[in-house]
Design an enzyme around this catalytic site. Structure first.
Site, short mmCIF file in Angstrom:
data_model
loop_
_atom_site.label_atom_id
_atom_site.label_comp_id
_atom_site.label_asym_id
_atom_site.label_seq_id
_atom_site.Cartn_x
_atom_site.Cartn_y
_atom_site.Cartn_z
CB SER A 13 40.65 41.51 23.80
OG SER A 13 41.52 40.46 24.11
CB CYS A 41 43.50 37.46 24.63
SG CYS A 41 42.56 36.02 24.13
CB CYS A 46 42.51 33.34 26.08
SG CYS A 46 42.11 35.02 26.53
CE LYS A 49 42.98 29.54 29.71
NZ LYS A 49 42.55 30.55 30.64
CB ALA A 174 43.06 29.87 45.67
N GLY A 175 42.82 32.00 42.67
CA GLY A 175 41.86 32.50 41.68
C GLY A 175 41.98 31.65 40.42
CE1 TYR A 176 41.06 33.02 33.90
CE2 TYR A 176 40.57 34.82 35.40
CZ TYR A 176 40.96 34.37 34.15
OH TYR A 176 41.24 35.27 33.16
CD GLU A 180 42.21 29.12 33.61
OE1 GLU A 180 41.04 29.18 33.21
OE2 GLU A 180 43.11 29.89 33.18
CD GLU A 198 42.33 33.76 47.63
OE1 GLU A 198 43.38 33.25 48.10
OE2 GLU A 198 42.28 34.33 46.53
CB VAL A 230 52.88 34.54 50.97
CG1 VAL A 230 54.34 34.60 50.56
CG2 VAL A 230 52.23 33.23 50.53
CG HIS A 439 19.92 9.46 27.62
ND1 HIS A 439 20.26 9.61 28.96
CD2 HIS A 439 19.90 8.12 27.37
CE1 HIS A 439 20.40 8.41 29.50
NE2 HIS A 439 20.20 7.49 28.55
CD GLU A 444 20.85 12.59 30.14
OE1 GLU A 444 19.66 12.42 29.82
OE2 GLU A 444 21.71 11.72 30.04
C1 LIG Z 1 47.04 33.75 32.09
C2 LIG Z 1 45.79 34.39 31.59
C3 LIG Z 1 44.77 33.61 31.09
C4 LIG Z 1 43.61 34.19 30.62
N1 LIG Z 1 42.64 33.38 30.14
C5 LIG Z 1 41.49 33.90 29.67
C6 LIG Z 1 40.48 33.07 29.13
O1 LIG Z 1 40.62 31.85 29.10
N2 LIG Z 1 39.36 33.65 28.67
C7 LIG Z 1 39.18 35.01 28.69
O2 LIG Z 1 38.14 35.47 28.24
N3 LIG Z 1 40.12 35.82 29.22
C8 LIG Z 1 41.27 35.31 29.70
N4 LIG Z 1 42.24 36.13 30.20
C9 LIG Z 1 41.97 37.58 30.31
C10 LIG Z 1 42.16 38.31 28.96
O3 LIG Z 1 43.43 38.04 28.44
C11 LIG Z 1 41.97 39.80 29.18
O4 LIG Z 1 40.73 40.02 29.82
C12 LIG Z 1 41.99 40.58 27.87
O5 LIG Z 1 43.18 40.37 27.18
C13 LIG Z 1 41.81 42.07 28.17
O6 LIG Z 1 41.86 42.79 26.99
P1 LIG Z 1 42.27 44.33 27.02
O7 LIG Z 1 41.99 44.84 25.65
O8 LIG Z 1 41.69 45.01 28.16
O9 LIG Z 1 43.85 44.34 27.28
P2 LIG Z 1 45.05 43.46 26.79
O10 LIG Z 1 44.62 42.36 25.92
O11 LIG Z 1 45.85 43.16 27.97
O12 LIG Z 1 45.85 44.47 25.84
C14 LIG Z 1 46.45 45.62 26.34
C15 LIG Z 1 47.56 46.03 25.40
O13 LIG Z 1 47.91 47.38 25.72
C16 LIG Z 1 49.28 47.55 25.52
N5 LIG Z 1 49.70 48.73 26.30
C17 LIG Z 1 49.74 48.86 27.66
N6 LIG Z 1 50.14 50.11 27.97
C18 LIG Z 1 50.34 50.77 26.79
C19 LIG Z 1 50.75 52.09 26.45
N7 LIG Z 1 51.02 53.00 27.39
N8 LIG Z 1 50.86 52.41 25.14
C20 LIG Z 1 50.58 51.50 24.18
N9 LIG Z 1 50.18 50.24 24.44
C21 LIG Z 1 50.06 49.89 25.73
C22 LIG Z 1 49.88 46.24 26.01
O14 LIG Z 1 51.16 46.03 25.42
C23 LIG Z 1 48.83 45.22 25.57
O15 LIG Z 1 49.18 44.62 24.34
C24 LIG Z 1 43.45 35.60 30.65
C25 LIG Z 1 44.47 36.40 31.14
C26 LIG Z 1 45.63 35.82 31.61
C27 LIG Z 1 46.72 36.69 32.14
#
Ligand SMILES: Cc1cc2nc3c(=O)[nH]c(=O)nc-3n(C[C@H](O)[C@H](O)[C@H](O)COP(=O)(O)OP(=O)(O)OC[C@H]3O[C@@H](n4cnc5c(N)ncnc54)[C@H](O)[C@@H]3O)c2cc1C
Length: 464
Positions: A13, A41, A46, A49, A174-176, A180, A198, A230, A439, A444
């Site tokens: 992202s 993501c 996201c 999920k 018990a986090g999000y 989920e 927790e 655990v 409404h 509301e």
């Molecule tokens: C199960 C789950 C559900 C989620 N649901 C939501 C949601 O509903 N809404 C929301 O907003 N967020 C959600 N998130 C969180 C969201 O996915 C992350 O916050 C977001 O993807 C973070 O973006 P980022 O760019 O930091 O890293 P990431 O998207 O994790 O991307 C990091 C990338 O770096 C690459 N990488 C790592 N090390 C190296 C390296 N040394 N060299 C080259 N590439 C490398 C990886 O392969 C990866 O593709 C969820 C996360 C999970 C695990």
């Protein structure tokens, strides 16, 4: 040696956001990522999920449809079908990103990268590249604690590879993310327990949300084992037991899922060698413009340990690129204090701003709380008592500025966005009161709340 204006490590992202925003300004950009583009993501977060969550939602609605006279016969869930469709949608997104980068003239190097100097990286295959600026955006990975038998447990990454559902599962955490998963699995018919150290579910949320969600989980038949530690996993694949400190054992479960947090992917990256500061838990401290302590090296997204959510990573990436290439657009740094968050639990829950205990800590006696709990019309004909929809406004100061909004119930995920705008703009209780309600809706309720009470001086939880 190839030279770029910007090297981005991580095509998720945050990394993609900085690349796509900088490239149109003529910046030469390379993105390193060995995995299909899109990051967590798209591939394990996201998107898969939410698609799975919709399946679970449809199942819940089908179960409740009879209350409104709709005859539905539920034959089960074709989970392999869902998993296949989900997978092909993720592939489309991966391809979209490859094509999009190509069009923008951004080079995708499908390899891991590591720093060798403050403006130099080396790919796995040994090629060196240099850049004026390096952006670290490696995201994180699920934590599997170093406990006996831990390998018998799966992670959220594994969850998205399953093509069939287990008969029973224990989610540890018990986090999000854990809740989920627990909500989706239960709704799809899996016997589900939650096991966590927790004392309450969703500890980072307002205590009202924790209590209401707990009631919903009870109603759905999810057993919660809270306040336990655990010690390890036992048994064998397909019949895994959970050993608790103190000797008690839970299970066996067909699967156990670790959902105890995520660790930043900052190890073995050459960061220490180049002098980039790494703080406790592997996070990288940055200033308001994402700069690390080493000139020319920036970090954003999950690795900075603040607001680990996709839109936060995207906002940081885009604003950074604007800060460099479009200062005339007046970019501002990300405000990490006002991040709206929703959880796709069953039902959804959401918050923006301060919880009640946080507000009392910050604003003391001036805090005033308006709250309500009610049964939504969507369950008007349910037999027996149904857990409530719950909403809370946290106000502070003489003008009763709204400093926090908390809600749990159907569709609160869609409700919160507009209210988050109001909070960001400094809305007061009076502004909400003067807004004509829609409404009949649940939303509301938030603009018709009356008779506030003082904030409770002692929080119900240490974290809230
Ligand atoms: C199960 C789950 C559900 C989620 N649901 C939501 C949601 O509903 N809404 C929301 O907003 N967020 C959600 N998130 C969180 C969201 O996915 C992350 O916050 C977001 O993807 C973070 O973006 P980022 O760019 O930091 O890293 P990431 O998207 O994790 O991307 C990091 C990338 O770096 C690459 N990488 C790592 N090390 C190296 C390296 N040394 N060299 C080259 N590439 C490398 C990886 O392969 C990866 O593709 C969820 C996360 C999970 C695990």
């Amino acid at each position: 040696m190839e030279h770029y204006d910007i090297i981005v490590i991580g095509g998720g992202s945050g990394g993609l956001a900085v690349a796509e925003r900088a490239a149109p300004h003529g910046a030469r950009v390379a993105v390193f990522d060995p995995k299909p583009l899109g990051g967590t993501c798209v591939n394990e977060g996201c998107v898969p999920k939410k698609l799975t969550w919709y399946s679970a939602e449809h199942m819940s609605h089908a179960r409740e449809a009879g209350e409104f006279g709709v005859d539905v016969e539920i034959k089960g869930i074709r989970y392999a079908d869902l998993a296949n469709k989900r997978q092909s949608m993720l592939k489309d997104l991966n391809q979209f990103w490859s094509g999009h980068l190509e069009k923008l003239d951004v080079t995708h190097i499908p390899e891991r990268a590591r720093l060798t100097d403050k403006n130099k990286v080396v790919s796995e295959s040994g090629t060196e590249y240099t850049a004026e600026r390096i952006v670290l955006a490696m995201g994180g990975a699920p934590i599997v604690p170093p406990l006996e038998g831990a390998e018998l447990g799966a992670t959220s990454d594994d969850f998205f590879e399953w093509t069939e559902l287990p008969g029973s599962i224990a989610v540890i955490g018990a986090g999000y993310i854990g809740l989920e998963m627990a909500g989706m699995l239960r709704s799809l018919g899996v016997k589900t327990d939650v096991v966590a150290m927790e004392d309450r579910v969703l500890e980072m949320f307002d205590p009202m949300i924790s209590q209401a969600l707990d009631q919903h989980m009870e109603y759905q038949g999810i057993d919660r084992h809270l306040g336990v530690k655990v010690a390890g996993l036992g048994g064998k694949p397909g019949a895994v037991t959970i050993k608790l400190e103190g000797g008690q054992e839970l299970g066996p479960y067909e699967k156990v899922l670790w959902a105890v947090g995520r660790k930043p992917a900052t190890a073995n990256m050459g960061l220490e060698e180049v002098g980039v500061e790494i703080a406790r838990g592997g996070i990288i401290p940055v200033d308001e413009w994402q700069a690390t302590n080493v000139e020319g090296i920036y970090a954003l997204g999950d690795i900075i340990g603040k607001g680990p959510l996709t839109p936060v990573a995207i906002a940081a990436g885009r604003r950074l690129a604007d800060h460099w290439y479009a200062p005339e657009s007046n970019p501002v740094p990300v405000d990490y204090d006002q991040i709206p968050t929703v959880t796709f639990t069953h039902p959804t829950a959401g918050m923006v701003g301060l919880t009640e205990p946080q507000a009392v800590d910050k604003h003391g006696d001036s805090v005033r709380i308006y709250e309500t709990q009610f049964g939504g019309l969507n369950r008007a004909f349910a037999e027996g008592e149904v857990p409530p929809v719950a909403m809370k406004l946290v106000c502070a100061g003489d003008d009763e500025k709204v400093v926090g909004i908390h809600m749990i119930g159907a569709n609160v995920d869609e409700m919160l966005q507009g209210f988050a705008v109001a909070v960001r703009m400094g809305a007061t209780k009076r502004d909400l009161d003067l807004t004509i309600p829609l409404h009949p809706t649940s939303a509301e309720e938030l603009v018709t709340l009356k008779e506030g009470r003082p904030g409770r001086q002692k929080g119900l939880s240490k974290a809230a």
